[in-house]
Design a protein around this motif. Sequence first.
Motif, PDB file in Angstrom:
ATOM      1  N   TRP A 110       0.816  -1.211   0.000  1.00  0.00           N
ATOM      2  CA  TRP A 110       0.000   0.000   0.000  1.00  0.00           C
ATOM      3  C   TRP A 110       0.853   1.267   0.000  1.00  0.00           C
ATOM      4  CZ3 TRP A 110      -5.376   0.148   0.030  1.00  0.00           C
ATOM      5  CH2 TRP A 110      -5.996  -1.089   0.098  1.00  0.00           C
ATOM      6  N   SER A 111       2.144   1.149  -0.206  1.00  0.00           N
ATOM      7  CA  SER A 111       3.049   2.300  -0.098  1.00  0.00           C
ATOM      8  C   SER A 111       2.650   3.456  -0.998  1.00  0.00           C
ATOM      9  CB  SER A 111       4.486   1.880  -0.416  1.00  0.00           C
ATOM     10  OG  SER A 111       4.930   0.907   0.490  1.00  0.00           O
ATOM     11  N   LEU A 112       2.334   3.170  -2.253  1.00  0.00           N
ATOM     12  CA  LEU A 112       1.977   4.251  -3.177  1.00  0.00           C
ATOM     13  C   LEU A 112       0.672   4.928  -2.769  1.00  0.00           C
ATOM     14  CD1 LEU A 112       3.030   2.851  -6.669  1.00  0.00           C
ATOM     15  CD2 LEU A 112       4.132   4.615  -5.275  1.00  0.00           C
ATOM     16  N   PHE A 155       0.466   8.793  -1.863  1.00  0.00           N
ATOM     17  CA  PHE A 155      -0.495   9.669  -2.533  1.00  0.00           C
ATOM     18  C   PHE A 155      -1.288  10.472  -1.502  1.00  0.00           C
ATOM     19  CE2 PHE A 155      -4.799  10.392  -4.162  1.00  0.00           C
ATOM     20  CZ  PHE A 155      -4.506  11.217  -5.237  1.00  0.00           C
ATOM     21  N   LEU A 156      -1.820   9.794  -0.494  1.00  0.00           N
ATOM     22  CA  LEU A 156      -2.585  10.491   0.545  1.00  0.00           C
ATOM     23  C   LEU A 156      -1.719  11.478   1.320  1.00  0.00           C
ATOM     24  CD1 LEU A 156      -4.823   7.639   1.986  1.00  0.00           C
ATOM     25  CD2 LEU A 156      -5.519   9.574   0.569  1.00  0.00           C
ATOM     26  N   GLY A 157      -0.488  11.083   1.642  1.00  0.00           N
ATOM     27  CA  GLY A 157       0.409  11.968   2.376  1.00  0.00           C
ATOM     28  C   GLY A 157       0.767  13.210   1.584  1.00  0.00           C
ATOM     29  N   VAL A 158       1.097  13.032   0.307  1.00  0.00           N
ATOM     30  CA  VAL A 158       1.450  14.174  -0.542  1.00  0.00           C
ATOM     31  C   VAL A 158       0.232  15.071  -0.748  1.00  0.00           C
ATOM     32  CG1 VAL A 158       2.144  14.826  -2.879  1.00  0.00           C
ATOM     33  CG2 VAL A 158       3.407  13.058  -1.655  1.00  0.00           C
ATOM     34  N   LEU A 159      -0.915  14.469  -0.965  1.00  0.00           N
ATOM     35  CA  LEU A 159      -2.135  15.255  -1.126  1.00  0.00           C
ATOM     36  C   LEU A 159      -2.427  16.074   0.140  1.00  0.00           C
ATOM     37  CD1 LEU A 159      -4.474  15.711  -3.160  1.00  0.00           C
ATOM     38  CD2 LEU A 159      -5.713  13.928  -1.932  1.00  0.00           C
ATOM     39  N   TYR A 192       6.095   6.346   6.879  1.00  0.00           N
ATOM     40  CA  TYR A 192       6.869   7.496   6.395  1.00  0.00           C
ATOM     41  C   TYR A 192       6.194   8.123   5.181  1.00  0.00           C
ATOM     42  CZ  TYR A 192      10.851   6.952   9.470  1.00  0.00           C
ATOM     43  OH  TYR A 192      11.653   6.925  10.573  1.00  0.00           O
ATOM     44  N   ALA A 193       5.687   7.284   4.282  1.00  0.00           N
ATOM     45  CA  ALA A 193       5.036   7.793   3.067  1.00  0.00           C
ATOM     46  C   ALA A 193       3.827   8.644   3.410  1.00  0.00           C
ATOM     47  CB  ALA A 193       4.630   6.624   2.169  1.00  0.00           C
ATOM     48  N   LEU A 194       3.126   8.320   4.473  1.00  0.00           N
ATOM     49  CA  LEU A 194       1.948   9.084   4.864  1.00  0.00           C
ATOM     50  C   LEU A 194       2.313  10.300   5.712  1.00  0.00           C
ATOM     51  CD1 LEU A 194      -1.163   9.278   4.956  1.00  0.00           C
ATOM     52  CD2 LEU A 194      -1.062   7.920   7.054  1.00  0.00           C
ATOM     53  N   ALA A 195       3.150  10.115   6.724  1.00  0.00           N
ATOM     54  CA  ALA A 195       3.371  11.163   7.723  1.00  0.00           C
ATOM     55  C   ALA A 195       4.381  12.226   7.298  1.00  0.00           C
ATOM     56  CB  ALA A 195       3.813  10.537   9.044  1.00  0.00           C
ATOM     57  N   LEU A 196       5.433  11.846   6.617  1.00  0.00           N
ATOM     58  CA  LEU A 196       6.477  12.821   6.286  1.00  0.00           C
ATOM     59  C   LEU A 196       5.969  13.953   5.384  1.00  0.00           C
ATOM     60  CD1 LEU A 196       9.373  13.351   7.076  1.00  0.00           C
ATOM     61  CD2 LEU A 196      10.107  12.015   5.114  1.00  0.00           C
ATOM     62  N   PRO A 197       5.185  13.671   4.347  1.00  0.00           N
ATOM     63  CA  PRO A 197       4.641  14.794   3.564  1.00  0.00           C
ATOM     64  C   PRO A 197       3.691  15.680   4.380  1.00  0.00           C
ATOM     65  CG  PRO A 197       4.475  12.756   2.314  1.00  0.00           C
ATOM     66  CD  PRO A 197       4.899  12.384   3.703  1.00  0.00           C
ATOM     67  N   ALA A 229       5.865  17.974   6.308  1.00  0.00           N
ATOM     68  CA  ALA A 229       6.367  19.010   5.404  1.00  0.00           C
ATOM     69  C   ALA A 229       5.286  20.037   5.110  1.00  0.00           C
ATOM     70  CB  ALA A 229       6.878  18.372   4.107  1.00  0.00           C
ATOM     71  N   GLY A 230       4.056  19.576   4.952  1.00  0.00           N
ATOM     72  CA  GLY A 230       2.948  20.491   4.709  1.00  0.00           C
ATOM     73  C   GLY A 230       2.692  21.427   5.871  1.00  0.00           C
ATOM     74  N   VAL A 231       2.807  20.915   7.099  1.00  0.00           N
ATOM     75  CA  VAL A 231       2.650  21.782   8.276  1.00  0.00           C
ATOM     76  C   VAL A 231       3.762  22.824   8.304  1.00  0.00           C
ATOM     77  CG1 VAL A 231       2.765  21.844  10.801  1.00  0.00           C
ATOM     78  CG2 VAL A 231       1.364  20.122   9.670  1.00  0.00           C
ATOM     79  N   TRP A 232       4.982  22.399   8.034  1.00  0.00           N
ATOM     80  CA  TRP A 232       6.098  23.351   8.061  1.00  0.00           C
ATOM     81  C   TRP A 232       5.921  24.426   6.983  1.00  0.00           C
ATOM     82  CZ3 TRP A 232      10.194  23.980   4.440  1.00  0.00           C
ATOM     83  CH2 TRP A 232      11.161  24.905   4.851  1.00  0.00           C
ATOM     84  N   LEU A 233       5.619  23.997   5.756  1.00  0.00           N
ATOM     85  CA  LEU A 233       5.439  24.974   4.676  1.00  0.00           C
ATOM     86  C   LEU A 233       4.222  25.860   4.928  1.00  0.00           C
ATOM     87  CD1 LEU A 233       6.234  22.793   1.557  1.00  0.00           C
ATOM     88  CD2 LEU A 233       7.506  24.788   2.353  1.00  0.00           C
ATOM     89  N   GLY A 234       3.151  25.274   5.425  1.00  0.00           N
ATOM     90  CA  GLY A 234       1.967  26.068   5.738  1.00  0.00           C
ATOM     91  C   GLY A 234       2.248  27.099   6.817  1.00  0.00           C
ATOM     92  N   LEU A 235       3.024  26.717   7.820  1.00  0.00           N
ATOM     93  CA  LEU A 235       3.377  27.656   8.880  1.00  0.00           C
ATOM     94  C   LEU A 235       4.265  28.773   8.339  1.00  0.00           C
ATOM     95  CD1 LEU A 235       3.236  28.385  11.887  1.00  0.00           C
ATOM     96  CD2 LEU A 235       5.277  26.983  12.214  1.00  0.00           C
ATOM     97  N   VAL A 236       5.221  28.440   7.487  1.00  0.00           N
ATOM     98  CA  VAL A 236       6.075  29.466   6.876  1.00  0.00           C
ATOM     99  C   VAL A 236       5.213  30.446   6.091  1.00  0.00           C
ATOM    100  CG1 VAL A 236       7.831  29.838   5.091  1.00  0.00           C
ATOM    101  CG2 VAL A 236       8.168  28.065   6.816  1.00  0.00           C
ATOM    102  N   ARG A 237       4.277  29.937   5.317  1.00  0.00           N
ATOM    103  CA  ARG A 237       3.374  30.810   4.546  1.00  0.00           C
ATOM    104  C   ARG A 237       2.494  31.640   5.475  1.00  0.00           C
ATOM    105  NH1 ARG A 237       1.739  29.184  -0.948  1.00  0.00           N
ATOM    106  NH2 ARG A 237      -0.278  29.964  -0.263  1.00  0.00           N
TER     107      ARG A 237
END
Length: 155
Positions: A12-14, A18-22, A131-136, A139-147
């Motif tokens: 189920w990695s992909l 997909f869900l993590g990146v989305l 990792y595939a789910l949580a790491l993106p 990253a989204g929280v970090w980028l969202g906070l920077v924005r």
Amino acid sequence: GRWPVPAHPADWSLGYLFLGVLGGILLAALGRTWAFVPLGTLWTLLAGLAGALLAWFWTFSHHWATWRNENLFLFNLLAFGLAVVLPSAARGKPWARRPAQALALAVLALGVLGLLLKALPQFRQHNLEVYALALPLHAGVWLGLVRRLAVSGER
């Protein structure tokens, strides 16, 4: 009739990736909106609570599955601390800006470190789906906070 048993479990990695990146893209994109605060806080709260539970199991349990659990790189008490200061930082409180930025980056960096350590033979836990789910999402929280802080800094 019995169902045929597959030779290997499904990968189920992909799907998780997909869900993590989305989710990560969504969090990063929502950084400039009001929706980032509850969604980012919810994710970091869940990650922090999972980290607290994992740390408790590792420290006080003698169960073999919780010893040296590498998911602590993704789910740790730093995420819980971020969940505490993220709402104040996102609302422009000066005292919370620097701690939130540092914690968000530390949570993301620990996740990246954990992923890089998977290349070493000592780190052999099968958790790439996590990792595939949580790491993106981190990253989204970090980028969202920077924005978000860029917007609140303009006011």
